[in-house]
Each structure stands twice: as C-alpha cells, then as structure tokens.
Design an enzyme around this catalytic site. Structure first.
Site, PDB file in Angstrom:
ATOM      1  N   PRO A  20       0.826  -1.203   0.000  1.00 14.52           N
ATOM      2  CA  PRO A  20       0.000   0.000   0.000  1.00 14.52           C
ATOM      3  C   PRO A  20       0.861   1.255   0.000  1.00 14.52           C
ATOM      4  O   PRO A  20       1.779   1.393   0.803  1.00 14.52           O
ATOM      5  CB  PRO A  20      -0.807  -0.121   1.293  1.00 14.52           C
ATOM      6  CG  PRO A  20      -0.067  -1.081   2.141  1.00 14.52           C
ATOM      7  CD  PRO A  20       0.665  -1.990   1.227  1.00 14.52           C
ATOM      8  N   GLU A  21       0.591   2.138  -0.945  1.00 15.12           N
ATOM      9  CA  GLU A  21       1.261   3.439  -0.994  1.00 15.12           C
ATOM     10  C   GLU A  21       0.186   4.490  -0.710  1.00 15.12           C
ATOM     11  O   GLU A  21      -0.921   4.142  -0.304  1.00 15.12           O
ATOM     12  CB  GLU A  21       1.942   3.620  -2.360  1.00 15.12           C
ATOM     13  CG  GLU A  21       2.928   2.477  -2.641  1.00 15.12           C
ATOM     14  CD  GLU A  21       3.626   2.557  -3.988  1.00 15.12           C
ATOM     15  OE1 GLU A  21       3.821   3.667  -4.504  1.00 15.12           O
ATOM     16  OE2 GLU A  21       3.976   1.496  -4.528  1.00 15.12           O
TER      17      GLU A  21
END
Length: 287
Positions: free
Chosen positions: A2-3
């Site tokens: 996840p960014e």
DNA sequence: CTTTTCTCCTGTATGC
DNA sequence: TGCATACAGGAGAAAA
C-alpha cells in the site's frame, strides 16, 4: 505494497465506519503487531479501552486514529489490511488485532500476512503530527507540501532520483509502484542522478508523482497482488492503468519498445528502454 | 553528518 | 512429488 492512494482509501473507509465509536476492547494476537509500542501490547490494549475515535488522519503511508488527544498510529507495511467486519466473520489466518465497539458490530480487524505493519499509541506533536510520524515529510496532497523546497533538496543530492522519490523524509507517500509510474511519465530513468537533472525536470517528476497517485485514488487504488484491499475487502482498479510497473516484456504504451525490468536498491524497477535511457556510467573522480 | 545496505516476514511461483 | 530458491517491499537499524 500500500502506498499513499491505497492508504487514503483505507483512511476514508475508517472515517465512514469507526469515527465517533467507542472502543470497548482491543484484542492483540502475539507481540509483534505492537512491537513499536514500547510499553508493550498489554499497555496498548489497556489504554485504548473506553476511548472514542475522534478522527482518522494520514501523512504519506502513515495512518492514525485520534483518540483522547493521542494517536493510534497504524502502518500497513506491505501487506497490512484494516477490515470492517461483523464479529461472527471467520477469523483470518493473519489477524493480529481486533477492536470491539460499544455499539456492537461491525468490528475492526488488522490483518497482516508479512507482519511489517503495526500499531502504536503516541502523543500528537506539532501541527497535529504524531511523534512516530514526525520524521516523515509532507506528502504532495498536504497544504504543508512545498515542492520547490523538495526540488531544492534534490538538487543537492548525488544519489539516484528514484532513491530520492522513495525517501519518505524528502517527500512521503511514494512507493515502488508510483515511483516507476512517475518516472515513466516523466521519461526519466530512475538511476539518473538528482543533482544532474534540471529543476524543471525534477518538478516534472514530482508533478507526475502527484498526478498518478491522484488518478489511482480516483480508481480506488492499485491492487497488484490482491493483498491490498479497502476496509470492505474490495480491490482497486488502477492496476489496469499502470504503464511501467509489473509490465516487463510488454510494449511501452508510448513507443512500443518492450518494458524492461532491472534490479535497483534490491527492488524491481520497470522502465522503457527507449523513452527512459539509462544514464551514462558515472566516471569515478580522478585520483 | 549523510548515504547506503541489511534485515524483518510469509505466501506464491518457479526450477531442478 | 518434493525440496530449494527467488520474489514481493516499507522502513528503521546498522554500517559505511
């Protein structure tokens, strides 16, 4: 993985489902999930009992719940999920934390296969930023983000531009996927050295980084290996819009050359050999 | 001080 | 079939 866009999708889901609710019990499985909470997991559970969640905030890839003037800081690591589920739902194999609420269902669960993520409770410091997040630079969507200042710092650096994009103390929120996408859009190879790029070129890369993350957010984020899901367990659709990341051996959407994969910083980097030529080998300083 | 490398972790895919 | 290995990678500690 996840960014920023994926973490923001999760933040919005939490804002919809847990703000205003009172925690009655936090059950932690094992010691690892609270390893950054120095007083230990029992202390964390005890201090969260009875608190009400006032807000959910985010900087870069860090997320936190505001509770009693403190912050329950959550980092998803590379496989962390925050899921809103009924209490009777089968327990996930890697569920490390469960929150029960005074109003009953649904529960909040923290599921994390690779266990790089974690929870900790910490004071909130200057500008509303929790202490564990204080060293993280503003992300491109914050009012405090000063891109000219970021470019100025990059011009001082002799390291690769991709390394700078991934440095969360310089600009936060960008991970391997969006770094590769921003560089593809800017037609710059990630191993080009920051100080040798012009300020307009550096601005261009950062503009693209922000734009690609904004587009990804609009599509509910990227789900590359199905580990990333929103609080309802659904995946985003941005994977279909990627031009470089994960596309080794397929034609560049701009010029048709085959996207290459190279190892950089012990990570995969994807780029177009024609649009993003490698920098010339750097000459060692004369002896 | 700045910059780079190492390490944490487990499920999936691949090769012999 | 089974075992070994590569890979995914964020971020902080350790090293250079």
């Amino acid at each position: 993985m996840p960014e920023l866009p994926e973490v923001e999708v999760v933040r919005r889901g939490l804002a919809d489902h847990v703000v205003g609710r009172q925690i009655t019990r936090l059950h932690l499985a094992g010691n690892r999930v609270a390893r950054r909470h120095i007083p230990g997991p029992d202390d964390l559970a005890a201090r969260l009992r009875g608190v009400t969640i006032a807000a959910v905030a985010r900087r870069g890839k860090y997320l936190w719940l505001v509770v009693d003037g403190e912050a329950l800081v959550v980092h998803l690591g590379m496989s962390g999920q925050l899921l809103i589920e009924p209490g009777h739902a089968p327990l996930e194999r890697h569920c490390h934390a469960r929150f029960d609420f005074a109003d009953g269902d649904p529960q909040l669960r923290f599921v994390d296969q690779r266990t790089f993520g974690g929870l900790s409770l910490a004071p909130i410091g200057a500008h509303g930023i929790p202490e564990p997040v204080a060293h993280i630079a503003p992300d491109p969507f914050e009012p405090a983000y000063d891109q000219a200042a970021v470019v100025g710092r990059m011009k001082q650096r002799d390291s690769a531009v991709k390394r700078a994009l991934l440095d969360q103390s310089l600009v936060s929120g960008i991970g391997n996927i969006y770094a590769d996408e921003a560089l593809w859009r800017a037609r710059i190879h990630g191993e080009r050295v920051c100080s040798t790029l012009s300020k307009p070129a550096l601005h261009r890369v950062l503009d693209h980084a922000r734009a690609v993350m904004d587009e990804a957010l609009g599509r509910g984020g990227t789900s590359f290996d199905s580990l990333y899901v929103n609080v309802n367990g659904a995946s985003g659709y941005f994977e279909r819009s990627l031009h470089a990341y994960g596309r080794a051996g397929t034609p560049c959407d701009r010029c048709g050359a085959l996207i290459r994969r190279e190892v950089f910083m012990n990570r995969s980097s994807h780029s177009c050999p024609a649009c993003q030529p490698r920098p010339r080998p750097r000459r060692r300083s004369r002896r």
